[in-house]
Design a protein around this motif. Structure first.
Motif, mmCIF file in Angstrom:
data_model
loop_
_atom_site.group_PDB
_atom_site.id
_atom_site.type_symbol
_atom_site.label_atom_id
_atom_site.label_comp_id
_atom_site.label_asym_id
_atom_site.label_seq_id
_atom_site.Cartn_x
_atom_site.Cartn_y
_atom_site.Cartn_z
ATOM 1 N N SER A 171 0.832 -1.207 0.000
ATOM 2 C CA SER A 171 0.000 0.000 0.000
ATOM 3 C C SER A 171 0.863 1.253 0.000
ATOM 4 N N LEU A 172 1.889 1.256 0.825
ATOM 5 C CA LEU A 172 2.790 2.413 0.869
ATOM 6 C C LEU A 172 3.525 2.578 -0.462
ATOM 7 N N ASP A 173 3.928 1.477 -1.061
ATOM 8 C CA ASP A 173 4.569 1.544 -2.378
ATOM 9 C C ASP A 173 3.629 2.175 -3.397
ATOM 10 N N ARG A 174 2.358 1.797 -3.348
ATOM 11 C CA ARG A 174 1.385 2.363 -4.287
ATOM 12 C C ARG A 174 1.210 3.861 -4.042
ATOM 13 N N LEU A 175 1.154 4.259 -2.770
ATOM 14 C CA LEU A 175 1.033 5.687 -2.470
ATOM 15 C C LEU A 175 2.222 6.466 -3.006
#
Length: 179
Positions: free
Chosen positions: A86-90
């Motif tokens: 999720s953080l990578d996507r953000l």
């Protein structure tokens, strides 16, 4: 199904996935995808992006299952993978979560009331045992994906202090939950 049995099933399915059992992946998806999507959605606000991350997570589970050493809980490993994805996507979208995190009770309720089994009651008890700033830091980092730097700025403390609060909070949670 109680929480203990649910966790046993997740562990068993991940073990089968390590042995390349495709049916186990489908069963794990059916068992966990709702909870995983809930976790992802707290970090990635756009529904279609969250659903894409969900698919990415299950692909990673298939491709990286052998990295889980079967000594820790499979669900915890899946949660960490979900959070990191999720953080990578953000970062890819160059956005930040737009969720109000002023009320720690709201954060705790979002975490706890997904399932009111004995593990979550214990987690609730242990979270409330933490100091206020430590609890807030841990929850905002792990539920909503704020980086240590973002939290340090938001709470007007040095980065080292923020890292210490989160590290200490996680250690205290672990000790409390093991007791």
């Amino acid at each position: 199904m109680d929480n203990l049995e649910w966790n046993r099933q997740v562990n068993a399915l991940l073990y089968r996935i390590q042995n390349r059992d495709q049916l186990a992946l489908r069963l794990l998806y059916e068992l966990c995808s709702g909870k995983v999507l809930g976790l992802i959605s707290r970090i990635v606000n756009e529904q279609h992006e969250a659903e894409d991350v969900l698919q990415d997570v299950f692909i990673k589970i298939w491709n990286q299952a052998e990295q889980h050493n079967n000594q820790g809980a499979a669900w915890a490993w899946i949660c960490v993978m979900s959070r990191n994805s999720s953080l990578d996507r953000l970062r890819k979208l160059q956005k930040h979560p737009h969720i109000s995190t002023d009320e720690n009770d709201e954060l705790i309720n979002a975490l706890i009331y997904n399932d009111d089994g004995p593990d979550n009651i214990a987690l609730n008890r242990c979270l409330y045992a933490l100091k206020e700033q430590t609890r807030s830091s841990v929850l905002q980092s792990y539920l909503y994906g704020y980086s240590h730097n973002e939290l340090a700025q938001k709470m007007s403390v040095p980065l080292g202090t923020m890292k210490a609060w989160i590290r200490r909070g996680l250690q205290e949670l672990k000790l409390c939950l093991e007791a």
